[in-house]
Design a protein around this motif. Structure first.
Motif, PDB file in Angstrom:
ATOM      1  N   THR A 156      10.532  -3.303   5.094  1.00 44.25           N
ATOM      2  CA  THR A 156      10.598  -2.655   3.780  1.00 44.25           C
ATOM      3  C   THR A 156      11.039  -1.197   3.860  1.00 44.25           C
ATOM      4  O   THR A 156      10.882  -0.454   2.881  1.00 44.25           O
ATOM      5  N   SER A 157      11.585  -0.778   4.981  1.00 47.50           N
ATOM      6  CA  SER A 157      12.013   0.616   5.144  1.00 47.50           C
ATOM      7  C   SER A 157      12.924   1.033   3.998  1.00 47.50           C
ATOM      8  O   SER A 157      13.817   0.287   3.591  1.00 47.50           O
ATOM      9  N   GLY A 158      12.691   2.240   3.485  1.00 45.38           N
ATOM     10  CA  GLY A 158      13.515   2.777   2.410  1.00 45.38           C
ATOM     11  C   GLY A 158      13.092   2.359   1.012  1.00 45.38           C
ATOM     12  O   GLY A 158      13.734   2.725   0.033  1.00 45.38           O
ATOM     13  N   HIS A 159      12.016   1.609   0.892  1.00 49.30           N
ATOM     14  CA  HIS A 159      11.532   1.151  -0.411  1.00 49.30           C
ATOM     15  C   HIS A 159      10.096   1.612  -0.629  1.00 49.30           C
ATOM     16  O   HIS A 159       9.314   1.713   0.316  1.00 49.30           O
ATOM     17  N   ALA A 160       9.760   1.868  -1.883  1.00 47.16           N
ATOM     18  CA  ALA A 160       8.398   2.274  -2.235  1.00 47.16           C
ATOM     19  C   ALA A 160       7.461   1.075  -2.161  1.00 47.16           C
ATOM     20  O   ALA A 160       7.893  -0.079  -2.216  1.00 47.16           O
ATOM     21  N   ALA A 161       6.162   1.351  -2.049  1.00 46.21           N
ATOM     22  CA  ALA A 161       5.150   0.287  -2.023  1.00 46.21           C
ATOM     23  C   ALA A 161       5.291  -0.601  -3.255  1.00 46.21           C
ATOM     24  O   ALA A 161       5.723  -0.152  -4.321  1.00 46.21           O
ATOM     25  N   GLY A 162       4.923  -1.848  -3.103  1.00 45.07           N
ATOM     26  CA  GLY A 162       5.083  -2.824  -4.169  1.00 45.07           C
ATOM     27  C   GLY A 162       6.380  -3.613  -4.019  1.00 45.07           C
ATOM     28  O   GLY A 162       6.692  -4.470  -4.828  1.00 45.07           O
ATOM     29  N   TYR A 163       7.097  -3.359  -2.935  1.00 50.77           N
ATOM     30  CA  TYR A 163       8.387  -4.009  -2.683  1.00 50.77           C
ATOM     31  C   TYR A 163       8.224  -5.191  -1.729  1.00 50.77           C
ATOM     32  O   TYR A 163       7.504  -5.105  -0.730  1.00 50.77           O
ATOM     33  N   LYS A 207       0.834  -1.203   0.000  1.00 54.65           N
ATOM     34  CA  LYS A 207       0.000   0.000   0.000  1.00 54.65           C
ATOM     35  C   LYS A 207       0.870   1.255   0.000  1.00 54.65           C
ATOM     36  O   LYS A 207       1.734   1.426   0.858  1.00 54.65           O
ATOM     37  N   ALA A 208       0.632   2.144  -0.957  1.00 51.55           N
ATOM     38  CA  ALA A 208       1.386   3.392  -1.068  1.00 51.55           C
ATOM     39  C   ALA A 208       0.843   4.399  -0.054  1.00 51.55           C
ATOM     40  O   ALA A 208       0.122   5.335  -0.398  1.00 51.55           O
ATOM     41  N   ASP A 209       1.177   4.191   1.218  1.00 50.77           N
ATOM     42  CA  ASP A 209       0.660   5.045   2.289  1.00 50.77           C
ATOM     43  C   ASP A 209       1.769   5.744   3.076  1.00 50.77           C
ATOM     44  O   ASP A 209       1.511   6.426   4.062  1.00 50.77           O
ATOM     45  N   GLY A 210       3.017   5.587   2.645  1.00 54.86           N
ATOM     46  CA  GLY A 210       4.135   6.197   3.341  1.00 54.86           C
ATOM     47  C   GLY A 210       4.664   5.369   4.500  1.00 54.86           C
ATOM     48  O   GLY A 210       5.625   5.766   5.152  1.00 54.86           O
ATOM     49  N   TYR A 211       4.039   4.236   4.780  1.00 59.08           N
ATOM     50  CA  TYR A 211       4.487   3.363   5.855  1.00 59.08           C
ATOM     51  C   TYR A 211       5.268   2.179   5.304  1.00 59.08           C
ATOM     52  O   TYR A 211       4.936   1.643   4.269  1.00 59.08           O
ATOM     53  N   ALA A 212       6.269   1.773   6.064  1.00 52.61           N
ATOM     54  CA  ALA A 212       6.979   0.533   5.775  1.00 52.61           C
ATOM     55  C   ALA A 212       6.265  -0.587   6.513  1.00 52.61           C
ATOM     56  O   ALA A 212       5.441  -0.338   7.403  1.00 52.61           O
ATOM     57  N   GLY A 272       4.794   1.232   9.919  1.00 55.07           N
ATOM     58  CA  GLY A 272       5.239   2.462  10.551  1.00 55.07           C
ATOM     59  C   GLY A 272       6.261   3.194   9.705  1.00 55.07           C
ATOM     60  O   GLY A 272       6.545   2.821   8.567  1.00 55.07           O
ATOM     61  N   SER A 273       6.813   4.250  10.295  1.00 56.50           N
ATOM     62  CA  SER A 273       7.847   5.035   9.618  1.00 56.50           C
ATOM     63  C   SER A 273       8.781   5.616  10.673  1.00 56.50           C
ATOM     64  O   SER A 273       8.398   5.793  11.830  1.00 56.50           O
ATOM     65  N   GLY A 274       9.984   5.910  10.251  1.00 53.09           N
ATOM     66  CA  GLY A 274      10.958   6.519  11.141  1.00 53.09           C
ATOM     67  C   GLY A 274      11.288   5.687  12.369  1.00 53.09           C
ATOM     68  O   GLY A 274      11.638   6.235  13.407  1.00 53.09           O
ATOM     69  N   GLY A 275      11.154   4.374  12.273  1.00 47.03           N
ATOM     70  CA  GLY A 275      11.450   3.512  13.405  1.00 47.03           C
ATOM     71  C   GLY A 275      10.325   3.394  14.422  1.00 47.03           C
ATOM     72  O   GLY A 275      10.467   2.719  15.434  1.00 47.03           O
ATOM     73  N   ASN A 276       9.211   4.063  14.174  1.00 49.01           N
ATOM     74  CA  ASN A 276       8.041   3.966  15.054  1.00 49.01           C
ATOM     75  C   ASN A 276       7.080   2.948  14.462  1.00 49.01           C
ATOM     76  O   ASN A 276       6.451   3.208  13.431  1.00 49.01           O
ATOM     77  N   TRP A 277       6.960   1.795  15.108  1.00 44.69           N
ATOM     78  CA  TRP A 277       6.165   0.690  14.581  1.00 44.69           C
ATOM     79  C   TRP A 277       4.865   0.524  15.337  1.00 44.69           C
ATOM     80  O   TRP A 277       4.823   0.624  16.558  1.00 44.69           O
ATOM     81  N   ILE A 278       3.806   0.256  14.591  1.00 38.04           N
ATOM     82  CA  ILE A 278       2.479  -0.015  15.146  1.00 38.04           C
ATOM     83  C   ILE A 278       2.185  -1.490  14.919  1.00 38.04           C
ATOM     84  O   ILE A 278       2.266  -1.972  13.784  1.00 38.04           O
TER      85      ILE A 278
END
Length: 129
Positions: free
Chosen positions: A85-92, A62-67, A114-120
């Motif tokens: 998947t941090s650092g990669h675009a959705a579809g990875y 999902k292209a939502d800005g989250y890894a 999540g993003s920036g090391g903050n995981w949900i």
């Protein structure tokens, strides 16, 4: 009486075939664990074709800005491996992260986004090596 034996023989063959097909299908398919709509983790206990055994990977769908992240641990909390998947675009999808584990080891896979090391936390599954 003779037709009873023939019927039993046919049913035995059919039941055996169904059992064999069911076993082959479930053994070759990776277990899919959702990550709350952001992607999926995949667990492959036994090797199948080019997919290694005791292997974990994760896909961001999902292209939502989250890894998306998956963590494999023992029931007691000992960590075996993590993929994200941090650092990669959705579809990875990550490569399979693998390593031999003792057969029958009971494990937990948790998925996160999540993003920036903050995981949900998203979901979890109980699996076996």
């Amino acid at each position: 009486m003779n037709s009873d034996r023939k019927l039993r023989a046919v049913l035995t063959v059919v039941a055996g075939s169904v059992l064999a097909l069911g076993t082959a299908t479930s053994a070759s398919a990776a277990t899919q664990i959702p990550a709350d709509g952001a992607g999926y983790a995949y667990w492959q206990a036994d090797p199948s074709g080019s997919t290694p055994g005791d292997a974990l990977r994760v896909c961001d769908t999902k292209a939502d800005g989250y890894a998306v992240r998956a963590v494999l641990t023992t029931y007691s909390g000992g960590s075996y491996r993590e993929v994200n998947t941090s650092g990669h675009a959705a579809g990875y999808c990550t490569a399979w992260k693998t390593g031999d584990l003792p057969e029958g080891t009971k494990l937990v896979i948790t998925t996160h986004y999540g993003s920036g090391g903050n995981w949900i936390s998203a979901d979890m599954a109980f699996v076996t090596a």
